[in-house]
Write a protein that holds these residues in place. Structure first.
Motif, PDB file in Angstrom:
ATOM      1  N   ILE A 150       0.962  -1.350   0.028  1.00 38.31           N
ATOM      2  CA  ILE A 150       0.185  -0.043  -0.352  1.00 38.31           C
ATOM      3  C   ILE A 150       0.411   1.030  -0.729  1.00 38.31           C
ATOM      4  N   GLY A 151       0.312   2.376  -0.860  1.00 39.62           N
ATOM      5  CA  GLY A 151       1.296   3.339  -0.749  1.00 39.62           C
ATOM      6  C   GLY A 151       0.470   4.755  -1.573  1.00 39.62           C
ATOM      7  N   GLY A 152       1.338   5.399  -1.576  1.00 37.78           N
ATOM      8  CA  GLY A 152       1.389   6.304  -2.967  1.00 37.78           C
ATOM      9  C   GLY A 152       0.283   7.856  -2.420  1.00 37.78           C
ATOM     10  N   ASP A 153      -0.001   8.620  -3.300  1.00 36.69           N
ATOM     11  CA  ASP A 153      -1.140   9.545  -2.943  1.00 36.69           C
ATOM     12  C   ASP A 153      -2.279   8.994  -2.431  1.00 36.69           C
ATOM     13  N   VAL A 154      -3.364   9.737  -1.703  1.00 39.39           N
ATOM     14  CA  VAL A 154      -4.786   9.197  -1.103  1.00 39.39           C
ATOM     15  C   VAL A 154      -5.697  10.161  -1.584  1.00 39.39           C
ATOM     16  N   ASP A 155      -6.492   8.960  -2.722  1.00 39.95           N
ATOM     17  CA  ASP A 155      -7.986   9.627  -3.111  1.00 39.95           C
ATOM     18  C   ASP A 155      -8.863   9.432  -2.194  1.00 39.95           C
ATOM     19  N   ALA A 156      -9.939  10.104  -2.414  1.00 36.43           N
ATOM     20  CA  ALA A 156     -10.976  10.547  -1.696  1.00 36.43           C
ATOM     21  C   ALA A 156     -12.422  11.070  -2.464  1.00 36.43           C
ATOM     22  N   LEU A 157     -13.554  10.908  -2.430  1.00 40.87           N
ATOM     23  CA  LEU A 157     -14.490  11.524  -2.098  1.00 40.87           C
ATOM     24  C   LEU A 157     -16.295  11.426  -1.843  1.00 40.87           C
ATOM     25  N   VAL A 158     -16.572  12.005  -1.264  1.00 36.95           N
ATOM     26  CA  VAL A 158     -17.591  11.715  -0.279  1.00 36.95           C
ATOM     27  C   VAL A 158     -19.370  12.099  -1.858  1.00 36.95           C
ATOM     28  N   LEU A 159     -20.335  10.998  -1.341  1.00 34.92           N
ATOM     29  CA  LEU A 159     -21.282  10.346  -1.931  1.00 34.92           C
ATOM     30  C   LEU A 159     -22.532  11.275  -1.641  1.00 34.92           C
ATOM     31  N   HIS A 160     -23.307  11.906  -1.407  1.00 33.31           N
ATOM     32  CA  HIS A 160     -23.958  12.476  -1.023  1.00 33.31           C
ATOM     33  C   HIS A 160     -25.468  11.364  -1.280  1.00 33.31           C
ATOM     34  N   LYS A 161     -27.016  11.930  -0.076  1.00 36.58           N
ATOM     35  CA  LYS A 161     -28.100  11.034  -0.252  1.00 36.58           C
ATOM     36  C   LYS A 161     -28.222  12.671  -1.663  1.00 36.58           C
ATOM     37  N   GLY A 162     -28.665  11.634  -2.732  1.00 33.98           N
ATOM     38  CA  GLY A 162     -29.387  12.380  -4.003  1.00 33.98           C
ATOM     39  C   GLY A 162     -29.005  12.246  -4.669  1.00 33.98           C
ATOM     40  N   GLY A 163     -27.245  11.393  -4.589  1.00 36.75           N
ATOM     41  CA  GLY A 163     -26.417  11.392  -5.959  1.00 36.75           C
ATOM     42  C   GLY A 163     -25.678  12.237  -6.502  1.00 36.75           C
ATOM     43  N   LYS A 164     -25.777  13.799  -5.309  1.00 34.49           N
ATOM     44  CA  LYS A 164     -24.603  14.356  -5.810  1.00 34.49           C
ATOM     45  C   LYS A 164     -23.235  13.442  -5.573  1.00 34.49           C
ATOM     46  N   ILE A 165     -21.510  13.229  -5.937  1.00 32.95           N
ATOM     47  CA  ILE A 165     -20.151  12.996  -5.631  1.00 32.95           C
ATOM     48  C   ILE A 165     -19.386  13.981  -6.019  1.00 32.95           C
ATOM     49  N   GLU A 166     -19.132  14.548  -4.888  1.00 32.55           N
ATOM     50  CA  GLU A 166     -18.174  15.285  -4.524  1.00 32.55           C
ATOM     51  C   GLU A 166     -16.350  14.797  -4.323  1.00 32.55           C
ATOM     52  N   TRP A 167     -15.170  15.492  -5.107  1.00 25.89           N
ATOM     53  CA  TRP A 167     -14.450  14.604  -4.702  1.00 25.89           C
ATOM     54  C   TRP A 167     -14.058  15.995  -3.921  1.00 25.89           C
ATOM     55  N   LEU A 168     -12.912  14.948  -2.877  1.00 30.99           N
ATOM     56  CA  LEU A 168     -12.355  15.974  -1.883  1.00 30.99           C
ATOM     57  C   LEU A 168     -10.449  15.799  -2.082  1.00 30.99           C
ATOM     58  N   GLN A 169     -10.052  15.174  -2.967  1.00 30.10           N
ATOM     59  CA  GLN A 169      -8.681  15.091  -3.093  1.00 30.10           C
ATOM     60  C   GLN A 169      -8.755  13.762  -4.513  1.00 30.10           C
ATOM     61  N   LYS A 170      -7.916  13.810  -5.645  1.00 27.87           N
ATOM     62  CA  LYS A 170      -7.613  12.827  -6.687  1.00 27.87           C
ATOM     63  C   LYS A 170      -6.053  13.741  -6.734  1.00 27.87           C
ATOM     64  N   LYS A 171      -5.323  12.373  -7.983  1.00 24.86           N
ATOM     65  CA  LYS A 171      -4.510  12.707  -8.430  1.00 24.86           C
ATOM     66  C   LYS A 171      -5.386  13.143 -10.047  1.00 24.86           C
ATOM     67  N   LYS A 172      -4.376  13.837 -10.491  1.00 23.75           N
ATOM     68  CA  LYS A 172      -4.953  14.856 -12.385  1.00 23.75           C
ATOM     69  C   LYS A 172      -5.799  13.212 -13.142  1.00 23.75           C
ATOM     70  N   THR A 173      -4.853  12.171 -13.109  1.00 20.91           N
ATOM     71  CA  THR A 173      -5.091  11.372 -13.874  1.00 20.91           C
ATOM     72  C   THR A 173      -6.319  10.593 -13.442  1.00 20.91           C
ATOM     73  N   CYS A 174      -6.688  10.499 -12.616  1.00 20.04           N
ATOM     74  CA  CYS A 174      -7.943   9.513 -12.548  1.00 20.04           C
ATOM     75  C   CYS A 174      -9.549  10.046 -12.853  1.00 20.04           C
ATOM     76  N   TYR A 175     -10.270   8.861 -13.538  1.00 21.42           N
ATOM     77  CA  TYR A 175     -11.050   8.877 -14.220  1.00 21.42           C
ATOM     78  C   TYR A 175     -12.393  10.053 -13.998  1.00 21.42           C
ATOM     79  N   GLN A 176     -12.598  10.919 -14.461  1.00 24.42           N
ATOM     80  CA  GLN A 176     -13.473  11.732 -14.160  1.00 24.42           C
ATOM     81  C   GLN A 176     -15.619  11.273 -14.287  1.00 24.42           C
ATOM     82  N   PRO A 177     -15.854  11.743 -13.832  1.00 24.32           N
ATOM     83  CA  PRO A 177     -17.959  11.568 -13.508  1.00 24.32           C
ATOM     84  C   PRO A 177     -18.023  11.646 -14.765  1.00 24.32           C
ATOM     85  N   PRO A 178     -18.705  10.656 -15.276  1.00 23.54           N
ATOM     86  CA  PRO A 178     -19.629  11.206 -16.365  1.00 23.54           C
ATOM     87  C   PRO A 178     -20.315  12.490 -17.006  1.00 23.54           C
ATOM     88  N   LYS A 179     -20.430  12.996 -18.038  1.00 25.05           N
ATOM     89  CA  LYS A 179     -20.487  14.261 -18.305  1.00 25.05           C
ATOM     90  C   LYS A 179     -22.650  13.396 -18.420  1.00 25.05           C
TER      91      LYS A 179
END
Length: 259
Positions: free
Chosen positions: A230-259
């Protein structure tokens, strides 16, 4: 025939904090080979596979044969969701487990010895966490675990789909003890790190501290476990009730949410 595999689950940590209103998810970034040796720290383990559905895979999440991808847990999850866009989260998780099982069965028919060389007793073959919102907006989370056994000479893959209850927890085994040490604050180093974090958050006037503590727990697991897996940067997000997804931190190369 030569088998190469990129193992993520037994050699990963995913931490979650789940309540009625949201689920916070944080994971490390290390990709390893089948033996748990580091490949790189660029893996994006938290994947947004739909506008209101998050997926994290572990164990034999990606298997290549002669440099050609034979099995990709993320792509299977995307395909299952695309083919069942209105299904509830449990159904999507169950179908993913079935598709993963089918893929490994095909792999066994193609090369039984090669497959068995990848598997280890008492270690999961495939792991997956699905977190998403249902049609009424509430959040459901399911943990899929596929093991293996040999019955009457046949390789079988028993699979379970388990709902995750509210609370704080970690998945995928590596780093769990250190994560819980930080969360419980039952050692001097955990207390010191928690006090330092509390001071930093107070100085920045942060009112919602739960995400920061979860991320810090994963970082503690990385720092304290002395584990190459285990290692590297920590990626994190929040999924809210109702469906909103909020990235807290992520690498630039990480997959983007669908538009």
């Amino acid at each position: 025939m030569r088998f190469q595999n990129r193992t993520l689950a037994a050699f990963s940590i995913l931490a979650t904090k789940f309540s009625d209103d949201r689920i916070i998810m944080a994971a490390d970034s290390r990709a390893t080979d089948a033996k748990g040796h580091r490949i790189d720290d660029l893996e994006c383990k938290i994947r947004v596979i739909d506008t209101n559905l998050v997926f994290v895979a572990g164990a034999k999440a990606n298997v290549s044969i002669n440099n050609k991808t034979f099995l990709d847990a993320d792509q299977i999850a995307v395909s299952v969701r695309q083919g069942n866009s209105t299904a509830n989260i449990k159904t999507v998780a169950t179908l993913w487990g079935q598709e993963m099982k089918s893929a490994f069965e095909k792999l066994g028919k193609l090369n039984r010895a090669g497959l068995l060389s990848m598997l280890e007793k008492n270690q999961a073959v495939a792991l997956g966490v699905f977190a998403g919102t249902e049609s009424d907006g509430h959040i459901s989370v399911y943990f899929v675990e596929m093991g293996y056994d040999i019955v009457d000479g046949n390789i079988v893959f028993p699979t379970t789909v388990t709902p995750i209850e509210h609370g704080t927890g970690s998945f995928f085994f590596h780093g769990s003890a250190a994560f819980m040490e930080f969360v419980s604050g039952n050692t001097k180093r955990a207390q010191e790190r928690r006090i330092r974090l509390a001071w930093e958050l107070a100085s920045k006037h942060v009112k919602d501290v739960e995400p920061a503590y979860l991320i810090a727990g994963v970082q503690a697991a990385i720092d304290w476990s002395n584990d190459e897996a285990i290692g590297g940067d920590v990626d994190a997000l929040v999924l809210h009730k109702g469906g909103k997804i909020e990235w807290l931190q992520k690498k630039k190369t990480c997959y983007q949410p669908p538009k």
